[in-house]
Design an enzyme around this catalytic site. Sequence first.
Site, PDB file in Angstrom:
ATOM      1  N   PHE A 145      34.578  43.560  39.847  1.00 21.41           N
ATOM      2  CA  PHE A 145      33.864  42.306  40.116  1.00 21.41           C
ATOM      3  C   PHE A 145      34.743  41.417  40.978  1.00 21.41           C
ATOM      4  O   PHE A 145      35.882  41.124  40.622  1.00 21.41           O
ATOM      5  CB  PHE A 145      33.485  41.562  38.832  1.00 21.41           C
ATOM      6  CG  PHE A 145      32.727  40.295  39.131  1.00 21.41           C
ATOM      7  CD1 PHE A 145      31.362  40.317  39.367  1.00 21.41           C
ATOM      8  CD2 PHE A 145      33.392  39.074  39.246  1.00 21.41           C
ATOM      9  CE1 PHE A 145      30.658  39.150  39.700  1.00 21.41           C
ATOM     10  CE2 PHE A 145      32.703  37.901  39.582  1.00 21.41           C
ATOM     11  CZ  PHE A 145      31.334  37.941  39.804  1.00 21.41           C
ATOM     12  N   ASP A 230      43.241  41.312  42.896  1.00 22.90           N
ATOM     13  CA  ASP A 230      42.370  40.193  42.537  1.00 22.90           C
ATOM     14  C   ASP A 230      42.780  39.727  41.145  1.00 22.90           C
ATOM     15  O   ASP A 230      42.400  40.327  40.144  1.00 22.90           O
ATOM     16  CB  ASP A 230      40.902  40.636  42.583  1.00 22.90           C
ATOM     17  CG  ASP A 230      39.951  39.475  42.258  1.00 22.90           C
ATOM     18  OD1 ASP A 230      40.423  38.454  41.707  1.00 22.90           O
ATOM     19  OD2 ASP A 230      38.748  39.611  42.538  1.00 22.90           O
ATOM     20  N   LYS A 259      39.918  30.259  39.628  1.00 18.63           N
ATOM     21  CA  LYS A 259      39.665  29.898  38.235  1.00 18.63           C
ATOM     22  C   LYS A 259      40.671  28.898  37.657  1.00 18.63           C
ATOM     23  O   LYS A 259      40.584  27.724  37.954  1.00 18.63           O
ATOM     24  CB  LYS A 259      39.530  31.166  37.399  1.00 18.63           C
ATOM     25  CG  LYS A 259      38.280  31.965  37.829  1.00 18.63           C
ATOM     26  CD  LYS A 259      37.706  32.879  36.795  1.00 18.63           C
ATOM     27  CE  LYS A 259      36.299  33.310  37.193  1.00 18.63           C
ATOM     28  NZ  LYS A 259      36.167  34.701  37.571  1.00 18.63           N
TER      29      LYS A 259
HETATM   30  C1  LIG Z   1      35.327  35.121  38.760  1.00 16.33           C
HETATM   31  C2  LIG Z   1      35.914  36.164  39.616  1.00 16.33           C
HETATM   32  C3  LIG Z   1      35.738  36.159  41.013  1.00 16.33           C
HETATM   33  C4  LIG Z   1      34.829  35.183  41.724  1.00 16.33           C
HETATM   34  O1  LIG Z   1      35.167  33.844  41.550  1.00 16.33           O
HETATM   35  P1  LIG Z   1      34.097  32.701  41.847  1.00 16.33           P
HETATM   36  O2  LIG Z   1      34.891  31.442  41.770  1.00 16.33           O
HETATM   37  O3  LIG Z   1      33.043  32.800  40.795  1.00 16.33           O
HETATM   38  O4  LIG Z   1      33.542  32.967  43.209  1.00 16.33           O
HETATM   39  C5  LIG Z   1      36.385  37.122  41.753  1.00 16.33           C
HETATM   40  N1  LIG Z   1      37.153  38.049  41.161  1.00 16.33           N
HETATM   41  C6  LIG Z   1      37.337  38.091  39.831  1.00 16.33           C
HETATM   42  C7  LIG Z   1      38.215  39.151  39.244  1.00 16.33           C
HETATM   43  C8  LIG Z   1      36.710  37.173  39.004  1.00 16.33           C
HETATM   44  O5  LIG Z   1      36.855  37.246  37.683  1.00 16.33           O
END
Ligand SMILES: *Cc1c(COP(=O)(O)O)cnc(C)c1O
Length: 405
Positions: A145, A230, A259
């Site tokens: 994701f 990520d 985040k």
């Molecule tokens: C939440 C998340 C994203 C996307 O972040 P947004 O601020 O919602 O666009 C990307 N990668 C990972 C691993 C995430 O948990």
Amino acid sequence: MNAIHPTAEQMIEVESRLGAHNYHPLDVVLTRGEGVYVWDVDGKRYLDCLSAYSAVNQGHCHPKIHAALVEQAARLPLTSRAFRNDQLPKFYEEICALTNSHKVLPMNSGAEAVETAIKAVRKWGYEVKGVAEDQAEIIVCADGFHGRTITIVGFSTDPAARTGFGPFTPGFKVVPYGDADALEKAITANTVGFLVEPIQGEAGVIIPPEGYLKRARELCTLHNVTLILDEIQTGLGRTGTLFAEQHAGIEADVTLIGKALTGGFYPMSAVLSNTEVLGVLKPGQHGSTFGGNPLACAVARAALKALIDEGMIENAAEQGDYFLNELEKLRTNQIKDVRGRGLMIAVEFHEDAGGARRFSEAFQKAGLLCKETHQNTLRFAPPLMINRDQIDWILETTEQVLRTA
Ligand SMILES: *Cc1c(COP(=O)(O)O)cnc(C)c1O
């Protein structure tokens, strides 16, 4: 709707009538938060075990982050990058020192950080690695994701995320997560990057096999491929270390954060890298009106300081170990697996347990908020400043919910 005192039910009805139904939230209408707790409009208190998908690692309404936000909001929230501002260099210095990075590019959402990294490593591929025009390939993992833009959902393997949104951006190859041999086979002379979560969050806290990330690091180095981790969810203390890469003893070439970077007060993300990758971007080639604005920078500085000064990362490691250990003891025959690292913990139920949603709803009644991910997995990710008594309360509540739900 009664304009003065609408009921929770009325607010839910309005939301449902006027809003796009792109989420399936629990029917709890929150109005206030403090530390690990949030309160609904009827005054009921809950312990938050989601932390806004790990954006609130520092706890709700952290007073020092709040103060930084208010102070900067009154002084200067936005300049755009057409001009310079006095918060950006301070943020750069602090984030680079903390993460041992040489370059940083601030954006707003996590998805934008991912898009930014894709652009940067493609350009790096053409200008530094010498890949022929428009031939760059990026390898990604099944069940990963990374956000919701067209390009990102285009390489998602989740039918809900991608069906009906094509045509998609070319240039991505999907390999199974945790399989270094598959990664090796997928690498070609045109591969510029391998984008991966060190622990898959939305997939249900999937921890890759021992040695996987180390091998991925070696393959990337060997084939001159950038390793893009990520860490938008796993980073900033969630797994008990600043970055999840530390558990594997590796360093990414490009690290994505978002985040918890601002402790939930403001949307902000960033791409961190060595000089070589972000160094390829020249004026006019990338940008964002709000990216790197002084308000975001001031809030992020306070949020990072809180995380470090208040020992939240060490606390996540300590409380997380205890939580996971005790949770193991609560295993019932409905439970297929309990796993996690730090305070990123999941309980996976067997297919015949009736789905995780009914457990989220039972937890809600008991005063604990958590959310199912996919069909059968519940994730526990409380704020990192949670204490032992609060963990014990979660454990007691979990035992009770598992017994009765
Ligand atoms: C939440 C998340 C994203 C996307 O972040 P947004 O601020 O919602 O666009 C990307 N990668 C990972 C691993 C995430 O948990």
